[in-house]
Design an enzyme around this catalytic site. Structure first.
Site, PDB file in Angstrom:
ATOM      1  N   GLU A   6      30.701  22.940   8.028  1.00 41.89           N
ATOM      2  CA  GLU A   6      29.985  22.277   7.311  1.00 41.89           C
ATOM      3  C   GLU A   6      29.499  21.001   8.351  1.00 41.89           C
ATOM      4  O   GLU A   6      28.496  20.601   8.505  1.00 41.89           O
ATOM      5  CB  GLU A   6      30.588  21.450   6.133  1.00 41.89           C
ATOM      6  CG  GLU A   6      29.832  20.431   5.503  1.00 41.89           C
ATOM      7  CD  GLU A   6      29.821  19.033   6.079  1.00 41.89           C
ATOM      8  OE1 GLU A   6      28.871  18.222   5.584  1.00 41.89           O
ATOM      9  OE2 GLU A   6      30.464  18.712   7.049  1.00 41.89           O
TER      10      GLU A   6
ATOM     11  N   ASP B 111      36.528  22.474   7.440  1.00 37.02           N
ATOM     12  CA  ASP B 111      36.446  21.944   8.766  1.00 37.02           C
ATOM     13  C   ASP B 111      36.544  20.495   9.277  1.00 37.02           C
ATOM     14  O   ASP B 111      36.167  19.814   8.230  1.00 37.02           O
ATOM     15  CB  ASP B 111      35.313  22.581   9.457  1.00 37.02           C
ATOM     16  CG  ASP B 111      34.152  22.369   8.912  1.00 37.02           C
ATOM     17  OD1 ASP B 111      33.941  22.014   7.620  1.00 37.02           O
ATOM     18  OD2 ASP B 111      32.935  21.917   9.466  1.00 37.02           O
TER      19      ASP B 111
END
Length: 386
Positions: A140, A78
């Site tokens: 994350e 991400d």
């Protein structure tokens, strides 16, 4: 069908949107990134396992070879949100500018996966005596839900894990933890002309903040680690909201803060100390105080300085393993029994910024480093030595 070239893979990862954000309007699925990686790695002979963590959010664990031990090369799939108007190039298109590859995720850290794939391809003709695992996680940049799900499942991974976060190719064996917390105070509103008509949540919050500042001073006197640029734990009051008009006693007030503990400080012990300070304030002001984390905490991280992985990384890079202020997924991989290190080619100074980039001069050194690590842990494993 041949794999896309290294640069084409890098560009495709940048082009696949995968923003992770606490605001639902900005949050996106990471499935496109996971599918790209699973397709390429599957074509190379990796066994690919996709784990759904939550709707639209996925982890990928790709393995080559089998058995205990081996090496994990890990990262998150991400990115943070971005403001396209502040970029001088398209953030979702790989651009080459002044010797840099520019694009969202080039540094932090989707580009790392293209580097891993490029590094491993020439090694696949050799026998892997211990497995290579490539791990791509989700979220994350917000909740770390992907790494937490992996750790909660408890499945052992490799003997060693390297997380390719941006460290300028310097090994990192310590970082602080991070706790993001919220305190809500519910008082009783009333006409400001008579303080006896209510119980001010704002005045109670003032005392709460005094107690938190006292704890901060206590912790900073008690805990110190000179390996960090900021050697003490920090506590930052990030935002406060309360009340609605000057002539009303404030009936509700909320405070959000972050606390960054050093290795050796346990998040639950810190929360217990905070709760102990809140109860007397609630009784004194006759208010209700609720205290809860905004997200599950990320524990501080420390890998032993004399561990095999640290010594190998120091020898290969020429740098002594050090510390960083930002938090990573390293504590979760440690929980699964991996010696863990944070080591990647990007620069943290350009992460989360318009114009995020990877210096092209870092590409070849990163490929050499990854091949050396794969060789040590997977091709010619030699136990706990150099």
């Amino acid at each position: 069908m041949p794999l896309p070239s290294f640069q084409e893979q890098f560009a495709a990862l940048i082009a696949a949107p995968s923003v992770s954000c606490t605001q639902a309007s900005l949050d996106q699925s990471n499935r496109a990134v996971i599918d790209l990686l699973a397709g390429w790695l599957g074509d190379l002979g990796f066994a690919c396992e996709i784990q759904q963590v939550s709707p639209g959010k996925f982890n990928l664990l790709a393995s080559y070879g089998s058995g205990p031990g081996g090496l994990v090369l890990a990262g998150h799939s991400d990115t943070v949100p971005f403001d396209e108007a502040l970029w001088q190039s398209d953030p979702l298109k790989l651009s080459e500018i002044d010797g840099r590859w520019v694009g969202l995720g080039s540094c932090d850290m989707k580009g790392f996966f293209a580097l891993v794939i490029e590094a491993v391809q020439p090694l696949l003709t050799q026998r892997f005596r211990q497995p290579l695992l490539i791990l791509a996680t989700c979220d994350e940049e917000s909740s770390m839900a992907g790494a937490r799900a992996l750790a909660d499942a408890g499945r052992p991974l490799g003997r060693a894990a390297v997380i390719g976060e941006p460290t300028g190719l310097r090994p990192i064996r310590l970082h602080k933890g991070i706790m993001m917390e919220r305190i809500d105070i519910l008082g009783r509103s009333g006409h400001s002309s008579d303080p006896g008509l209510g119980h001010s949540a704002l005045e109670a919050m003032q005392d709460v903040m005094l107690e938190l500042r006292g704890l901060r001073s206590q912790w900073q006197a008690e805990f110190n680690n000179a390996q960090f640029t900021v050697p003490q734990p920090t506590l930052n009051f990030g935002c406060i909201h309360g009340g609605d008009n000057p002539n009303r006693i404030c009936g509700q007030c909320s405070l959000e803060f972050d606390l960054r503990p050093l290795p050796g400080m346990q998040p639950e012990a810190l929360r217990a100390a905070i709760r102990q300070k809140l109860q007397p304030v609630a009784e004194r002001h006759q208010v209700r105080i609720d205290f809860a984390p905004l997200f599950p905490s990320v524990a501080p991280f420390e890998q032993r300085a004399d561990s095999e992985l640290v010594r190998i990384a120091e020898r290969l890079t020429g740098y002594t393993a050090a510390s960083v202020a930002f938090a990573t997924e390293a504590p979760y991989l440690q929980r699964l029994g991996c010696d863990t290190l944070v080591l990647g080619p990007g620069d943290i100074d350009c992460a989360h910024q318009p114009g995020e980039y990877l210096e092209m001069s870092r590409i070849e050194p990163t490929l050499r480093l990854l091949r050396e690590l794969i060789g040590h842990y997977c091709l010619n494993p030699v136990g706990d030595g150099l």
